[in-house]
Each structure stands twice: as C-alpha cells, then as structure tokens.
Design an enzyme around this catalytic site. Sequence first.
Site, PDB file in Angstrom:
ATOM      1  CG  HIS A  32      -1.909   0.818   1.120  1.00 45.33           C
ATOM      2  ND1 HIS A  32      -3.473   0.728   1.027  1.00 45.33           N
ATOM      3  CD2 HIS A  32      -1.688   2.503   1.154  1.00 45.33           C
ATOM      4  CE1 HIS A  32      -4.068   1.726   1.013  1.00 45.33           C
ATOM      5  NE2 HIS A  32      -3.287   2.929   1.057  1.00 45.33           N
ATOM      6  CG  HIS A  34      -1.107   6.825  -1.912  1.00 46.61           C
ATOM      7  ND1 HIS A  34      -2.199   5.814  -2.117  1.00 46.61           N
ATOM      8  CD2 HIS A  34      -1.278   6.687  -0.513  1.00 46.61           C
ATOM      9  CE1 HIS A  34      -2.894   5.469  -1.162  1.00 46.61           C
ATOM     10  NE2 HIS A  34      -2.192   5.938  -0.157  1.00 46.61           N
ATOM     11  CE1 TYR A  50      -3.675  13.814  -0.243  1.00 50.73           C
ATOM     12  CE2 TYR A  50      -5.545  13.029   0.859  1.00 50.73           C
ATOM     13  CZ  TYR A  50      -4.725  12.634  -0.044  1.00 50.73           C
ATOM     14  OH  TYR A  50      -4.426  11.449  -0.488  1.00 50.73           O
ATOM     15  NE  ARG A 125      -8.004   2.978  -0.362  1.00 53.95           N
ATOM     16  CZ  ARG A 125      -7.358   4.035   0.091  1.00 53.95           C
ATOM     17  NH1 ARG A 125      -7.079   4.871  -0.805  1.00 53.95           N
ATOM     18  NH2 ARG A 125      -7.028   3.787   1.474  1.00 53.95           N
ATOM     19  CE1 TYR A 157      -9.211   4.652   6.217  1.00 56.50           C
ATOM     20  CE2 TYR A 157      -9.058   6.441   4.293  1.00 56.50           C
ATOM     21  CZ  TYR A 157      -8.930   6.014   5.527  1.00 56.50           C
ATOM     22  OH  TYR A 157      -8.471   6.927   6.391  1.00 56.50           O
ATOM     23  CG  HIS A 181      -5.630   2.686   6.590  1.00 59.26           C
ATOM     24  ND1 HIS A 181      -4.396   2.923   6.176  1.00 59.26           N
ATOM     25  CD2 HIS A 181      -6.275   3.463   5.368  1.00 59.26           C
ATOM     26  CE1 HIS A 181      -4.098   3.454   5.516  1.00 59.26           C
ATOM     27  NE2 HIS A 181      -5.253   3.773   4.727  1.00 59.26           N
ATOM     28  CG  ASP A 247      -0.757   5.173   4.390  1.00 62.04           C
ATOM     29  OD1 ASP A 247      -1.313   5.206   3.031  1.00 62.04           O
ATOM     30  OD2 ASP A 247      -1.076   6.017   4.922  1.00 62.04           O
TER      31      ASP A 247
END
Length: 292
Positions: A32, A34, A50, A125, A157, A181, A247
């Site tokens: 996981h 990005h 964000y 996702r 998520y 998570h 992450d």
Amino acid sequence: MSRPPQVANIPGPITPARRPHTRFPANATDCHAHVFGPWPRYGVVEGAAYVPPDNVLDDYVTMLGTIGCGRGVLVQPSVYGIDNRAIVDAIAANVVPLRGIAVVAPDVSDRELERLHAAGFRGIRINIHSATRGLSLADAPSLAARIKPLGWHLQFYADLRANPEACDVIAKLPIDCVLDHFLKVPAAGGVESPAFRSLLDLLRHDHVWAKLMGPYFISDERGFGDTTPLARAMVKVAPDRLLWGTDWPHPGAREKMTDDGDLADLLAQWVPDESVRNRILVDNPARLYDFR
C-alpha cells in the site's frame, strides 16, 4: 487556459528513511503506497480533501530499497479521482515490479477495465471514509460482478464505527475483499472492543483479507505499541490473508508522520515469527496481486 499552481497543504514523508533493523526477505512487497506528482502533469481533483507535495516514483523506489522491499502496490488516492494515469505511468516505467489498485466510475466500461488490467491493475478501491467523494458501498456488488472474471478484488477504506453496515456488505461479496487501515478501529479499545471483534469476525470469512498498516490512524501512543495486540490477533485468525504496507508517503499521518524504517520494525513487533512474517511480505501478496 492554464491551471493555478498546486500548493501542498500536508507534509511529505521523512527522508531519507532509516534502514530498519528487521531484514526483509527477497521479493518482500509493500502492499500500500501512493505516488504524487509531478505537478502539473498530474493534478488533484477540484475540491480535494488535501493537496500533497510531489512524491514521485523515484522517491518511492529509493524508500523501498532502504527498507528492503523489492515489489510494491500503488493505490489510487482519493484526490486523483478516477484519473489513474500516475499509477499507469509508474508501472510502465518498470523500475521495480509494481501492481495498481484503481478508482473508477460506477459505470466504468469493460474496455477500460481490460485496459487497466493490461496495465497491471488488480483491484478497485472503495473509499467511503475520505472527505473526497468516491465510490460507495452500494457500488460494491455490481463492481464485484464486473471484475470477478478478471480475478480482481475490492479494497475497502472505511471507519467500522461509522459504517458498521460495511461488514454485512463485504461478507456477502463473491470475490476477494481487502480491508485498509484496521478499518479505523481504535487500538485503545483493545482486542475485546465490539468494533475490533466485528473486524475479526469479518476476517474469518475466506474471501476477506486485511492490510497491517497505518498505525497512526488508530493509535495515539508514541511508537504505536497499543496496536500490537490487534495485529497479533489478526495473525491468529488469518495468517494466509494478511498483507503489509507502508502507506508511503503517508498522506493521512500529518502530525504523526513516521519513519518508514520504524514502520518496518513495527511489523516485526506485530509478527515476531519470521516464517509468518515472510508469508505476509512475500507469499500472500504474490497470490493476491498476481506477481509472477
């Protein structure tokens, strides 16, 4: 018409990452992460929750090398919407073996799914927790039917306390499902909390997987030591359906930003048995993400 410049409003990762004490096996997989940027090639959607700083593929590969991972899985962040180009391009660069998890429109075409499969994607996702709007739980059954022939999975998520109905939806789906998570279950409640018991019950289903990752989402302790009982309980239930991820670059960590070397060492605390840890790092990801 030119777009206004993108101004980051969250921090980037700690660089350089510390080399962990824990030695990872060959083909260990970060399941996981990005990639963001460079701007303006990839820009966030309007109204994004964000705006990240540029954290590009080369930065990610450097971190992987430091902690000892040879493979990675890039997950489409909410702020890119259904524009999966950053991951497509990262996989195509062929720097390290990568797979992708996409975000798509509810009515995505078969042709687009096949294109993404050829590009290296292996799942979709569903993010019902982020402030940036995306797919919903109601989209899961129809998408599951669409992607089952491809051998893909759905990744969720969610905050189990806010969305307890997610358990019933996921339990009934006919394909593999992956939980992100810790489903935001607070570590302070311990292994006997109702929310964590629900997570364990869900994990007992043979098609449900989970990622051991993102301790800063569920713990306020320095070093996240209160997450260890939760992780070890999950290992007892489903050692062959657990994954691990950094992450990176930690867009949700904010004031709890953590060195990736520390996160690698935390895995050894969560899973002290090296043979089980190697399953989580190598064997399980190879099966789920079709690493060959």
